[in-house]
Design a protein around this motif. Sequence first.
Motif, PDB file in Angstrom:
ATOM      1  N   GLY A  56      41.755  33.195  94.030  1.00 55.93           N
ATOM      2  CA  GLY A  56      42.515  34.338  94.545  1.00 55.93           C
ATOM      3  C   GLY A  56      43.726  34.638  93.683  1.00 55.93           C
ATOM      4  N   GLU A  57      44.410  33.606  93.248  1.00 62.34           N
ATOM      5  CA  GLU A  57      45.588  33.791  92.387  1.00 62.34           C
ATOM      6  C   GLU A  57      45.178  34.343  91.027  1.00 62.34           C
ATOM      7  OE1 GLU A  57      49.389  33.986  90.817  1.00 62.34           O
ATOM      8  OE2 GLU A  57      48.591  34.139  92.840  1.00 62.34           O
ATOM      9  N   ARG A  58      44.055  33.884  90.494  1.00 59.25           N
ATOM     10  CA  ARG A  58      43.563  34.399  89.214  1.00 59.25           C
ATOM     11  C   ARG A  58      43.278  35.888  89.330  1.00 59.25           C
ATOM     12  NH1 ARG A  58      39.762  36.578  86.811  1.00 59.25           N
ATOM     13  NH2 ARG A  58      38.458  36.616  88.642  1.00 59.25           N
ATOM     14  N   ALA A  59      42.622  36.286  90.414  1.00 60.81           N
ATOM     15  CA  ALA A  59      42.294  37.698  90.621  1.00 60.81           C
ATOM     16  C   ALA A  59      43.566  38.528  90.789  1.00 60.81           C
ATOM     17  CB  ALA A  59      41.381  37.860  91.844  1.00 60.81           C
ATOM     18  N   ARG A  60      44.539  37.997  91.537  1.00 57.33           N
ATOM     19  CA  ARG A  60      45.802  38.710  91.744  1.00 57.33           C
ATOM     20  C   ARG A  60      46.552  38.882  90.423  1.00 57.33           C
ATOM     21  NH1 ARG A  60      50.695  38.487  91.151  1.00 57.33           N
ATOM     22  NH2 ARG A  60      50.555  36.367  90.377  1.00 57.33           N
TER      23      ARG A  60
END
Length: 81
Positions: A56-60
């Motif tokens: 999720g952090e990578r996508a954000r």
Amino acid sequence: MLIAVCSQAGAETCLAPARPFVPSDPAAAKEYEDLIRLDFENYIDEVQDYFRCMEGERARAFTEAQEVSQEYGRFVLEMAE
């Protein structure tokens, strides 16, 4: 004068779970077998949550980087006028 303002309001901190501890003494391991087994099961659940958090952090961060790149492009064009 250029002032940069950094914001990490949307960033999430993903904390990796601690590895389960297994005593080196076989008698202690046997004595605490139920707790050790539970620690391993909790670790497996927590590491899966950690992987989801990291994804999720990578996508954000990827989305944010695209937005910042576009903002920078607009800034460069505005400064060229």
